[in-house]
Design a protein around this motif. Structure first.
Motif, mmCIF file in Angstrom:
data_model
loop_
_atom_site.group_PDB
_atom_site.id
_atom_site.type_symbol
_atom_site.label_atom_id
_atom_site.label_comp_id
_atom_site.label_asym_id
_atom_site.label_seq_id
_atom_site.Cartn_x
_atom_site.Cartn_y
_atom_site.Cartn_z
ATOM 1 N N ARG A 12 -11.500 -10.401 1.864
ATOM 2 C CA ARG A 12 -10.161 -10.231 1.042
ATOM 3 C C ARG A 12 -10.753 -10.096 -0.660
ATOM 4 N NH1 ARG A 12 -4.752 -10.496 2.365
ATOM 5 N NH2 ARG A 12 -4.312 -10.967 -0.323
ATOM 6 N N ASP A 43 -10.415 -6.242 -2.760
ATOM 7 C CA ASP A 43 -9.918 -5.939 -4.673
ATOM 8 C C ASP A 43 -10.731 -5.136 -5.271
ATOM 9 O OD1 ASP A 43 -7.718 -7.525 -4.694
ATOM 10 O OD2 ASP A 43 -9.181 -8.987 -5.008
ATOM 11 N N SER A 59 -6.025 -1.045 -2.196
ATOM 12 C CA SER A 59 -4.639 -1.227 -3.436
ATOM 13 C C SER A 59 -4.120 -2.334 -1.991
ATOM 14 C CB SER A 59 -3.179 -0.005 -2.501
ATOM 15 O OG SER A 59 -3.355 1.150 -2.880
ATOM 16 N N SER A 60 -3.818 -3.446 -3.131
ATOM 17 C CA SER A 60 -3.701 -4.451 -2.301
ATOM 18 C C SER A 60 -2.783 -5.067 -0.986
ATOM 19 C CB SER A 60 -3.411 -5.778 -3.661
ATOM 20 O OG SER A 60 -2.104 -5.718 -3.512
ATOM 21 N N ILE A 111 -4.530 -4.303 1.697
ATOM 22 C CA ILE A 111 -5.959 -5.880 1.914
ATOM 23 C C ILE A 111 -5.522 -6.559 3.595
ATOM 24 C CG2 ILE A 111 -7.192 -7.362 1.738
ATOM 25 C CD1 ILE A 111 -6.498 -6.540 -1.037
#
Ligand code: MCA
Ligand code: AMP
Length: 494
Positions: free
Chosen positions: A455, A459, A463-464, A467
């Motif tokens: 994770r 980053d 885009s988060s 994930i």
């Protein structure tokens, strides 16, 4: 379309069009800003002639100024996702040959290097605003107006181009179907690089002379306080938002819950869309607030296509009927229209609401139409006069919290990790997100991989919200005789 008849933002004079933070903006003020911005963009020329102008601005008066300013000056507006990792923008900016980028403050700082490398002029809204308004062009409605990037089954997002006429059709059908009036007040907390935020909320409101309260994100306590105060009479959101509200209710006093639910109960309309609204959620919302959610179906390429009725039965688990002016049909695998109920087929769409083309991608455009019908890839069935969405024809598209994600795009990034030999990404049913991104990973010999480490590694690379929410380490991915990963087998393994 001349400036005087430009209908996208009605000239409702001193009435409030936008509320941005503590400040109200009247239609007159917003129109003035837009004209000054359009004049500044033109820099003495008579027409932008479909120059691609991108902007990286959250929902705000500046966003509206930029979007409408580009439209009025004859450009193509490209609103970008302010939550995207800068690395993801490269593709959009180069494939659309963007020449100018509008961003303010910190956003501008984060884009400096990228814009310099791609030779894109970076400017703030303030930089562009011209003191005096110059003559603005007359824009034919067939001209290109907007490009939104959408994930497909391929690795890279495609630019969906709509014309002024497309936008007009998408907006006006909703104003009629959902009975918008200038007395409506609606909050906008969804991202403004997608149809849901741009067309269904912002454009319908501005066109009707109604009022939009702009939020840069979904701020539950702040929005709840306004709901208690009866600020809004219309509310539109993705199912995840309703789930998050219900989760929030579990974390606060019952007294407060009653007040918020009372506020929702007094509204004239609550809408859910962008992903399937589970029947359980529909029922929970009704028992909490008394509101019968109006669920509708849409897509970046078509705006809204199907909607439950405003005044008639809103059926749980169904998306309703074709909107006025939109032609919907289900097709079987032989490309024949299905004329009976209870038989599943692909949803295909015709109408002025349908996009013009994928930018600079004739092959993808041609392939997405059959005999003049746009092929959505969504499968539905008609039951007692209402459409029910059954799923998608591709396992490579994931809908997470209303965002459409390409499994292949996520796999492409994960494969750059040193430890990863092979990977398959799927969406797994999830109460909050609808589908949660899950990665099945085969490691290189001797390699190890912790979820948290992956994770952190992701980053800045995606885009988060793309994930993975979980990973499963696997010896070898299941493949068919052609060597293609059999994703349904992975789903079944869970
Ligand atoms: C946020 N997170 C997510 C998502 N959103 N994870 C998976 N899926 C998501 N959709 C993660 C973040 O990465 C972060 O993870 C953590 O949740 C908190 O982030 P935050 O931004 O604070 O979350 P939020 O504000 O609660 O966001 C949830 C949201 C948002 C408001 C539901 O996802 C959203 O606005 N979705 C709507 C998108 C939309 O408008 N789609 C319409 C397109 P970490 O903590 O690990 O960093 S479809 C369309 O337009 C068609 C035409 C149609 O039919 O409408
Ligand atoms: P996007 O391309 O991001 O605009 O997402 C469009 C897709 O969202 C559609 O093709 C559907 O798969 C999905 N979608 C939108 N509304 C609904 C709904 N009410 N129920 C199920 N899926 C939906």
């Amino acid at each position: 379309m001349s400036r005087d008849s430009f209908p996208f933002l009605t000239n409702n004079n001193s009435k409030t069009a936008l509320v941005d933070g503590d400040r109200d903006y009247s239609f007159e003020e917003v129109n003035g800003l837009i004209d000054r911005f359009a004049s500044g963009l033109l820099r003495g020329s008579s027409d932008l002639n479909e120059e691609r102008i991108a902007f990286f601005i959250p929902a705000s008066v500046d966003y509206v100024t930029a979007m409408h300013g580009v439209w009025r000056a004859g450009g193509i507006a490209i609103p970008l996702n302010v939550a995207s990792a800068v690395a993801e923008l490269d593709h959009c900016l180069t494939s659309a040959s963007v020449t100018r980028m509008i961003a303010n403050g910190n956003y501008q700082d984060s884009l400096k290097d990228l814009c310099q490398r791609l030779n894109i002029e970076l400017m703030s809204v303030e930089d562009v605003l011209q003191d005096k308004v110059s003559p603005l062009p007359v824009i034919a409605e067939e001209r290109r107006a907007m490009m939104l990037f959408t994930s497909g089954t391929t690795n890279k997002p495609k630019g969906v181009v709509s014309t002024h006429k497309t936008i007009q059709a998408q907006v006006t059908t909703l104003i009629d179907a959902w009975c918008w009036t200038q007395d409506d007040v609606i909050p906008l907390f969804l991202p403004v690089h997608h149809i849901h935020g741009i067309i269904n909320i912002l454009s319908c409101s501005l066109w009707s002379g109604a009022t939009v309260h702009l939020f840069s994100k979904f701020d539950i306590p702040k929005i709840s306080a306004e709901i208690i105060a009866d600020t809004y009479n219309v509310f539109m959101a993705v199912p995840t938002i309703y789930v998050k509200l219900i989760q929030y209710f579990d974390s606060i006093d019952q007294d407060q819950v009653q007040k918020i639910c009372g506020g929702f109960a007094r509204m004239r309309l609550n809408i859910s869309g962008s992903a399937a609204c589970p029947v359980k959620l529909f029922n929970q919302w009704q028992s909490l607030t008394g509101q019968v959610l109006l669920e509708r179906y849409g897509m970046t390429e078509i705006g809204m296509g199907i909607s439950n009725p405003y005044s008639d039965e809103r059926r749980a688990g169904f998306v309703g009927q074709a909107l006025p002016g939109v032609k919907i049909a289900l097709f079987d695998e032989q490309n024949e229209i299905i004329n009976e109920e209870d038989v599943a087929g692909e949803i295909r769409v015709q109408g002025d609401n349908v996009f013009l083309e994928y930018w600079n991608n004739e092959k993808a455009t041609t392939e997405s139409f059959k005999n003049g019908w746009f092929c959505t890839g969504d499968v539905a069935v008609l039951e007692r006069g209402y459409y029910r969405i059954m799923g998608r024809s591709s396992v490579d598209i994931i809908k997470s919290g209303g965002y459409k994600l390409s499994a292949l795009e996520i796999e492409g990034v994960l494969l750059m990790h040193d430890a990863i030999a092979e990977v398959a990404v799927i969406g797994v049913e999830d109460e909050t997100w609808g589908e949660a991104v899950t990665a099945f990973i085969g490691l290189n010999p001797g390699a190890t991989l912790e979820f948290d480490e992956l994770r952190t590694w992701c980053d800045g690379k995606m885009s988060s919200y793309k994930i993975p929410k979980s990973i499963k380490l696997i010896d070898a991915l299941p493949r068919n005789a052609m060597g293609k990963v059999t994703k349904p087998t992975l789903k079944a393994m869970l």
